[in-house]
Structures are given as structure tokens and as C-alpha cells.
Design a protein around this motif. Structure first.
Motif, PDB file in Angstrom:
ATOM      1  N   GLU A 177       0.809  -1.213   0.000  1.00  0.00           N
ATOM      2  CA  GLU A 177       0.000   0.000   0.000  1.00  0.00           C
ATOM      3  C   GLU A 177       0.846   1.268   0.000  1.00  0.00           C
ATOM      4  N   GLU A 178       2.147   1.156   0.209  1.00  0.00           N
ATOM      5  CA  GLU A 178       2.992   2.343   0.269  1.00  0.00           C
ATOM      6  C   GLU A 178       3.408   2.764  -1.141  1.00  0.00           C
ATOM      7  N   PRO A 179       3.144   4.015  -1.534  1.00  0.00           N
ATOM      8  CA  PRO A 179       3.467   4.430  -2.901  1.00  0.00           C
ATOM      9  C   PRO A 179       4.971   4.518  -3.120  1.00  0.00           C
ATOM     10  N   LEU A 180       5.385   4.208  -4.328  1.00  0.00           N
ATOM     11  CA  LEU A 180       6.787   4.315  -4.686  1.00  0.00           C
ATOM     12  C   LEU A 180       7.139   5.774  -4.968  1.00  0.00           C
ATOM     13  N   GLU A 181       8.380   6.152  -4.661  1.00  0.00           N
ATOM     14  CA  GLU A 181       8.862   7.490  -4.979  1.00  0.00           C
ATOM     15  C   GLU A 181       9.343   7.469  -6.427  1.00  0.00           C
ATOM     16  N   GLY A 182       8.374   7.548  -7.349  1.00  0.00           N
ATOM     17  CA  GLY A 182       8.693   7.410  -8.759  1.00  0.00           C
ATOM     18  C   GLY A 182       9.688   8.436  -9.257  1.00  0.00           C
ATOM     19  N   GLY A 183       9.540   9.686  -8.787  1.00  0.00           N
ATOM     20  CA  GLY A 183      10.455  10.737  -9.225  1.00  0.00           C
ATOM     21  C   GLY A 183      11.886  10.453  -8.829  1.00  0.00           C
ATOM     22  N   LYS A 184      12.084   9.950  -7.628  1.00  0.00           N
ATOM     23  CA  LYS A 184      13.432   9.636  -7.144  1.00  0.00           C
ATOM     24  C   LYS A 184      14.029   8.475  -7.934  1.00  0.00           C
ATOM     25  N   LEU A 185      13.226   7.446  -8.187  1.00  0.00           N
ATOM     26  CA  LEU A 185      13.711   6.299  -8.949  1.00  0.00           C
ATOM     27  C   LEU A 185      14.124   6.731 -10.354  1.00  0.00           C
ATOM     28  N   PHE A 186      13.304   7.581 -10.962  1.00  0.00           N
ATOM     29  CA  PHE A 186      13.590   8.056 -12.312  1.00  0.00           C
ATOM     30  C   PHE A 186      14.831   8.938 -12.344  1.00  0.00           C
ATOM     31  N   LEU A 187      14.893   9.912 -11.428  1.00  0.00           N
ATOM     32  CA  LEU A 187      15.966  10.908 -11.476  1.00  0.00           C
ATOM     33  C   LEU A 187      17.335  10.304 -11.207  1.00  0.00           C
ATOM     34  N   THR A 188      17.419   9.351 -10.277  1.00  0.00           N
ATOM     35  CA  THR A 188      18.721   8.769  -9.971  1.00  0.00           C
ATOM     36  C   THR A 188      19.277   7.987 -11.160  1.00  0.00           C
ATOM     37  N   SER A 189      18.437   7.197 -11.809  1.00  0.00           N
ATOM     38  CA  SER A 189      18.914   6.437 -12.965  1.00  0.00           C
ATOM     39  C   SER A 189      19.184   7.366 -14.154  1.00  0.00           C
ATOM     40  N   PHE A 190      18.370   8.414 -14.289  1.00  0.00           N
ATOM     41  CA  PHE A 190      18.615   9.403 -15.346  1.00  0.00           C
ATOM     42  C   PHE A 190      19.955  10.087 -15.121  1.00  0.00           C
ATOM     43  N   ALA A 191      20.248  10.425 -13.859  1.00  0.00           N
ATOM     44  CA  ALA A 191      21.512  11.099 -13.541  1.00  0.00           C
ATOM     45  C   ALA A 191      22.704  10.202 -13.871  1.00  0.00           C
ATOM     46  N   ILE A 192      22.582   8.912 -13.580  1.00  0.00           N
ATOM     47  CA  ILE A 192      23.673   7.988 -13.899  1.00  0.00           C
ATOM     48  C   ILE A 192      23.860   7.890 -15.411  1.00  0.00           C
ATOM     49  N   GLY A 193      22.745   7.814 -16.139  1.00  0.00           N
ATOM     50  CA  GLY A 193      22.829   7.698 -17.586  1.00  0.00           C
ATOM     51  C   GLY A 193      23.355   8.951 -18.264  1.00  0.00           C
ATOM     52  N   ILE A 194      22.952  10.114 -17.767  1.00  0.00           N
ATOM     53  CA  ILE A 194      23.308  11.376 -18.418  1.00  0.00           C
ATOM     54  C   ILE A 194      24.738  11.788 -18.101  1.00  0.00           C
ATOM     55  N   THR A 195      25.356  11.202 -17.072  1.00  0.00           N
ATOM     56  CA  THR A 195      26.750  11.531 -16.743  1.00  0.00           C
ATOM     57  C   THR A 195      27.725  10.624 -17.482  1.00  0.00           C
ATOM     58  N   ASN A 196      27.315  10.176 -18.646  1.00  0.00           N
ATOM     59  CA  ASN A 196      28.186   9.379 -19.504  1.00  0.00           C
ATOM     60  C   ASN A 196      28.225  10.005 -20.904  1.00  0.00           C
ATOM     61  N   PRO A 197      28.933  11.135 -21.052  1.00  0.00           N
ATOM     62  CA  PRO A 197      28.946  11.834 -22.342  1.00  0.00           C
ATOM     63  C   PRO A 197      29.471  10.990 -23.498  1.00  0.00           C
ATOM     64  N   ALA A 198      30.254   9.950 -23.189  1.00  0.00           N
ATOM     65  CA  ALA A 198      30.776   9.086 -24.248  1.00  0.00           C
ATOM     66  C   ALA A 198      29.658   8.379 -24.999  1.00  0.00           C
TER      67      ALA A 198
END
Length: 201
Positions: A99-120
């Protein structure tokens, strides 16, 4: 539709779920369910699309800037991966109640940050476009179709990885959640350390 299909093929071939985001997706699916894994993968796919846009539309000003400061941006990504690995390994999370909602924004932003910090990744997509004979894209519509295809191709892998992880979890009840989190945390730390080793070498 040709560009859409080519984009999907590029996403399928170059979007394999390996690396830090792959480990993070498995860990979050294991601890919080398929939805958490899909949200994590979604962030990575959006980051891939951002770099695919730069390659598809020839945004050289942005690509030159990112590649010029590639070392600093990659180091920031390494710090993020290492911090998340240490947190997961040293403070294993408890499984979220249904019943506890997931922190969707946090899950999205952390993985986005990892992906976007790879300019190669820009170079990867430029190579992919060249390999599939996409040297010049005629019109914005074709470019959008190509990027959309890349998203669909990469996100397919995240969906498959999350579903497979949930399938394995149901048949591996003997593995306790905190033990698995420590394992995945250690894997994330290893990826984070490897980022710095590559930078210094």
C-alpha cells in the motif's frame, strides 16, 4: 517508419542492460517490485534518448561541450554510483508494503543522472547511426522517429530485465532481501570505483 525501425534496432543492440543502471534495476525490482525496476529503466532510456537527440540532430555545440568536460561529468556519475552502492550495502532497505506508494520521481531521477553523466554515449550513438547508414537525417519527423525507436528498443531491455528479476525472486525465496541488497550494493560500488580507475588511467 524506416527510421523508427532502425531506431528500435539500434536501441535493442546498444541498449543492453549492463552496467550500474542494470544492477540498480535488478536491486530495485528485487526490493520493491517490477514497477520500481521499470521506473529505474525509464530514467536510463530517457538519458539515452537525450544523447540520441544530440547525435541525430547534429547538435555539435552541446556535444562538444559535454565531451570537453567529459572527465568532470563522468566523475560526478561515479560519485553518485558509489554513494548509492554504499547506501544500499551498508543500510539495506526493507521491502515496501504493497500500500505504500513508490517514490517514482526519485527512482527516475537517480537512474537518469547515472545515464546522463556518460557523455561518451554520444560517440556510441554516432557510431551506431553511421553503422546503420544514417549519415544525414532528412527532416525533424525522421529524427523524432529515430529517437523514439531508440527509446522503445532500450526500454524493451529494462522491461525484460525487471520481469525476469521478479520471476527469479519468486523462485528464490531463500535469499533474504537485506542479503541481496548488500550484494547489489557491492556491485554498484565496484562500478563506481571502476569509473575512477578508468579516469585516472
Amino acid at each position: 517508419m524506416e527510421y523508427l525501425l532502425r531506431g528500435i534496432l539500434i536501441g535493442l543492440l546498444f541498449g543492453l542492460p549492463f552496467g550500474a543502471v542494470g544492477a540498480l534495476t535488478v536491486q530495485r525490482t528485487w526490493s520493491s517490485g517490477v514497477k520500481a525496476g521499470l521506473l529505474t529503466g525509464f530514467g536510463s532510456s530517457v538519458a539515452d534518448c537525450a544523447y540520441a537527440c544530440i547525435g541525430a540532430f547534429g547538435l555539435t555545440l552541446i556535444s562538444d561541450f559535454l565531451l570537453r568536460f567529459q572527465g568532470i561529468i563522468t566523475a560526478l556519475g561515479g560519485v553518485l554510483i558509489l554513494a548509492m552502492g554504499l547506501k544500499t550495502m551498508l543500510c539495506p532497505q526493507k521491502e515496501l508494503p504493497q500500500e505504500e506508494p513508490l517514490e517514482g520521481g526519485k527512482l527516475f531521477l537517480t537512474s537518469f543522472a547515472i545515464g546522463i553523466t556518460n557523455p561518451a554515449a554520444i560517440l556510441t550513438f554516432l557510431f551506431a547511426f553511421s553503422y546503420f547508414g544514417i549519415s544525414e537525417i532528412a527532416g525533424w519527423i525522421n529524427g523524432i522517429l529515430l529517437v523514439a525507436g531508440v527509446f522503445l528498443g532500450t526500454y524493451f531491455w529494462w522491461g525484460a530485465l525487471s520481469t525476469f528479476t521478479q520471476f527469479v525472486k519468486r523462485r528464490a525465496a531463500k535469499f533474504q532481501l537485506h542479503t541481496m541488497n548488500r550484494i547489489f550494493g557491492g556491485i554498484l560500488c565496484a562500478f563506481g570505483i571502476s569509473v575512477f580507475i578508468k579516469l585516472f588511467l
